[in-house]
Design an enzyme around this catalytic site. Structure first.
Site, short mmCIF file in Angstrom:
data_model
loop_
_atom_site.label_atom_id
_atom_site.label_comp_id
_atom_site.label_asym_id
_atom_site.label_seq_id
_atom_site.Cartn_x
_atom_site.Cartn_y
_atom_site.Cartn_z
N CYS A 57 -1.78 -12.70 10.76
CA CYS A 57 -2.32 -13.24 9.51
C CYS A 57 -1.93 -12.28 8.40
CB CYS A 57 -3.84 -13.37 9.60
SG CYS A 57 -4.65 -13.81 8.03
N CYS A 78 1.62 -17.23 4.48
CA CYS A 78 0.40 -17.51 5.25
C CYS A 78 0.85 -18.00 6.63
CB CYS A 78 -0.40 -18.59 4.52
SG CYS A 78 -1.80 -19.26 5.44
#
Length: 259
Positions: free
Chosen positions: A183, A74
């Site tokens: 992302c 992440c």
């Protein structure tokens, strides 16, 4: 630490499976445990303190499962919490941050675009990285709403397409020649993105680089699993497992559990 202990990965939801797929492709003998903290997605809208607390919770869960290395799959968790994680635990950590360097080094127009969460773009680590490329113009765009749509399984919808167009068209107008996906959820949007941007704009994500770094660190720590005829992969989510299952081609080993 045993060589056949699993690689642990966590993300604010299903997006980090894009990283898991690259790791599994490069290291097919490794056992893995993937943690999808979808109940708390997206991390990108949370404070630094909240992101650190969630990252610690996920790390401790994976350490309790005897993971030999932890991949913070992440961008937001990496850019906000990996420093604290490395200071608190002695297991190796692999982080993921936007791949600005290859884009900046290869850009012919000296202008690159980055699509990322608010948490990543506002982080100290991101600012430090982007500041080192002073001769490159970086067009930043927060991907408001994208993670939520992906988590809901709404990837190939008109709503997603319109949202992406509103984010990408201003970048195209500013003559970017590289688009950096900041992302781990966003690689699932590449087919949609390719319908919007000209083919001359190259798309970069971090998955392959993260897989290579994971292999390198495992080798350096003598933790590569060289023999395994019973490879196991477990995917755990604290939300509805339907979307996670579909993105993994309906693997049977998706478990819904509160954590």
């Amino acid at each position: 630490m045993k060589k056949n202990n699993p690689i642990g990965l966590f993300d604010s939801g299903i997006g980090g499976t894009s990283i898991w797929k690259e790791i599994n492709k490069l290291l097919p003998l490794e056992n893995t445990i993937y943690l999808a903290d979808s109940k708390n997605a997206p991390y990108g809208l949370k404070s630094k303190e909240e992101i650190i607390a969630l990252s610690i919770k996920n790390t401790e869960y994976l350490l309790n499962k005897n993971c030999k290395i932890i991949v913070v799959a992440c961008n937001t968790a990496t850019t906000n919490a990996i420093k604290e994680l490395r200071a608190s635990y002695d297991v190796p950590f692999i982080g993921i941050e936007p791949a600005i360097k290859p884009a900046a080094n290869n850009s012919q127009t000296h202008t690159i675009g980055i699509l990322a969460t608010k948490g990543t773009l506002n982080s100290e680590l991101f600012h430090k990285t982007s500041a080192s490329f002073g001769n490159i113009k970086i067009i930043e765009q927060i991907g408001h709403g994208l993670v939520q749509l992906i988590e809901n399984g709404d990837i190939n919808t008109p709503e997603m397409f319109d949202l992406l167009k509103s984010y990408l068209n201003p970048m195209i107008e500013k003559n970017i020649d590289y688009l950096v996906l900041g992302c781990s959820h966003y690689p699932y949007l590449i087919p949609q993105i390719k319908k919007i941007i000209p083919s001359k704009i190259k798309i970069i994500d971090s998955g392959e680089a993260v897989a290579k770094q994971t292999k390198k660190i495992l080798a350096e720590n003598n933790l590569l699993n060289s023999f395994n005829d019973n490879v196991e992969h477990f995917f755990q989510t604290n939300s509805d497992p339907k979307v996670l299952k579909s993105i993994l081609d309906n693997q049977d080993n998706v478990i819904q559990e509160d954590f």
